[in-house]
Design an enzyme around this catalytic site. Structure first.
Site, short mmCIF file in Angstrom:
data_model
loop_
_atom_site.label_atom_id
_atom_site.label_comp_id
_atom_site.label_asym_id
_atom_site.label_seq_id
_atom_site.Cartn_x
_atom_site.Cartn_y
_atom_site.Cartn_z
N HIS A 1 17.79 18.73 27.52
CA HIS A 1 17.65 19.21 28.89
C HIS A 1 18.42 18.30 29.81
O HIS A 1 18.54 17.09 29.54
CB HIS A 1 16.16 19.24 29.29
CG HIS A 1 15.89 20.03 30.54
ND1 HIS A 1 16.01 19.46 31.79
CD2 HIS A 1 15.53 21.31 30.74
CE1 HIS A 1 15.72 20.39 32.70
NE2 HIS A 1 15.42 21.51 32.10
N ASP B 1 12.87 26.78 27.04
CA ASP B 1 13.64 27.99 26.74
C ASP B 1 13.63 28.32 25.25
O ASP B 1 13.81 29.47 24.86
CB ASP B 1 15.09 27.82 27.20
CG ASP B 1 15.19 27.50 28.68
OD1 ASP B 1 14.63 28.27 29.46
OD2 ASP B 1 15.79 26.48 29.03
#
Length: 429
Positions: A306, A364
């Site tokens: 991330h 995600d």
């Protein structure tokens, strides 16, 4: 905020600059007067080392895997509360009492209908229009229907606009979905909670009764909480930048939706799902892991790592549990994508390559599988993200408008073009 000072030397000039400290997190060097004192700007592509504002809404510690909304850990909010409670928290700064929660839920529920002329507005789109294109247009068009809540200097109008968007964006999202699949719009129902109402608007049809599955409703509610706000990300910064010019709130949120549409931001869960489908089965994972480690191979593992989190994404743990609950409820026991996802996660948490590079599964990674199982096409994934993030955008916009130190956003640049030169007549070029 407390303040001490730091120094910067530019050429032969050394200047003292204030150091500002927040409640938690790193200190920031206030460079507001750097140009005036030195004639130099700072250069920070992507603003990765720059605080663009002071905010009391969301705090992230990427190294430790911490996400707080108004001081409350995201896992506690997702496990024990519901989405509208998180909305209230983001907007007002405190968790609601029972009476405040009841009043807030009532006000949101009774703002869910959109102007009837909006239905005709949708007919201007091609039937195969991407739902995000429809969302950008329809949310921006709300300013044309609700003139009584566009005066940003009026606190009452700001709050009415906030309520309207939290309530109406799910209705517009469901309408965008129905339009793309050729089904009639379904009106909101006041006897349903926020997320159940959204599922009903998406999946009910006039010819038969639709009963909302409470497990799916709770799962989607949790997904909304996990995506409600995420500090000064690209779309939130876009909303703040648009709002800094004095633009009406509907236009600002439409700008945020447009930014979210980018695959590097809101489309990450769709990309992760496509990657899992490309891998296909567990036995093919080693091949793709080897490709991911090969610097000369363009293949990248999506859903890992991330921009902010250098530890396990705190939202991913909740999302993993939610994914299992949805698949179990729907009787999906042998889901190849989930098998691939779980094995990839196991490898990522134990393989030295992943550990060294801190490539942990992010939110995600699981949300795409969950939304697919619930019946949403991949084209709707980013739309659902926009529904959830609307409250975060509004809270950030509202905080910015009410900040007395706010100025119109105007980044500087490092100019690398031609130096000054004289115009030549076309005959001499």
């Amino acid at each position: 905020m407390s303040a001490n000072t730091g120094s910067i030397k530019v050429g032969d000039k050394t200047v003292e600059l204030p150091v500002r400290s927040g409640t938690i997190g790193p200190d920031v060097l206030d460079i507001g007067k750097l140009y005036a004192q030195t004639g130099a700007f700072t250069y920070d592509p992507g603003f990765t080392s720059t605080a663009s504002c002071a905010s009391g809404i969301t705090y992230i510690d990427g190294d430790e895997g911490v996400l707080l909304h108004r001081g409350y850990p995201i896992d506690q909010l997702a496990e024990h509360g519901d989405f509208l409670e998180t909305c209230y928290l983001l907007l007002y700064g405190e968790l609601p009492t029972a009476a405040q929660k009841s009043d807030f839920d009532y006000r949101i529920t009774r703002h869910t209908m959109v102007h009837e002329q909006m239905a005709r507005f949708f007919q201007g789109f091609r039937r195969d229009a991407h739902p995000m294109a429809v969302m950008v247009g329809s949310v921006g068009a709300l300013a044309a229907f609700y003139h009584d809540s566009t005066d940003i200097t009026d606190p009452k109008q700001r709050m009415i606009a906030s309520m309207r968007m939290i309530a109406k964006v799910p209705t517009l999202a469901a309408m965008a979905y129905k339009y793309t699949i050729g089904q009639p719009f379904v009106y909101p129902k006041n006897d349903l909670d926020y997320t159940s109402n959204f599922l009903n608007m998406c999946f009910a049809v006039p010819c038969e009764d639709y009963k909302v599955n409470p497990v799916l409703s709770r799962a989607l509610d949790r997904i909304f909480i996990l995506h409600a706000d995420h500090e000064q990300n690209a779309s939130t910064s876009t909303v703040r930048l648009a709002g800094s010019s004095g633009a009406n709130p509907f236009a600002c949120i439409a700008a945020g939706i447009a930014c979210l549409w980018g695959p590097a931001h809101g489309g990450a869960n769709e990309a992760a799902l496509k990657m899992l489908a490309e891998i296909g089965t567990v036995d093919r994972i080693p091949e793709f892991i080897a490709r991911a480690k090969d610097k000369n191979d363009p293949f990248r593992l999506m859903g890992f790592g991330h921009r902010v989190y250098k530890n396990y994404d705190p939202r991913a743990k909740i999302m993993q549990k939610t994914s299992h609950e949805v698949l179990a409820e729907l009787g999906i026991k042998d889901e190849p994508l989930l098998d691939v996802a779980l094995e990839l996660e196991r490898i990522a948490l134990n393989d030295e390559y992943f550990i060294e590079k801190k490539l942990y599964p992010n939110v995600d990674f699981y949300s795409g599988i969950t939304l697919k199982a619930m019946g949403f096409p991949t084209s709707m994934f980013t739309v659902l993200f926009a529904v959830a993030r609307t409250v975060g955008w509004i809270a950030q916009w509202k905080e910015m408008i009410e900040d007395p130190g706010q100025k119109i956003g105007r980044p500087r640049q490092l100019y690398t073009g031609a130096p000054q030169r004289d115009y030549q007549p076309i005959s001499k070029r």
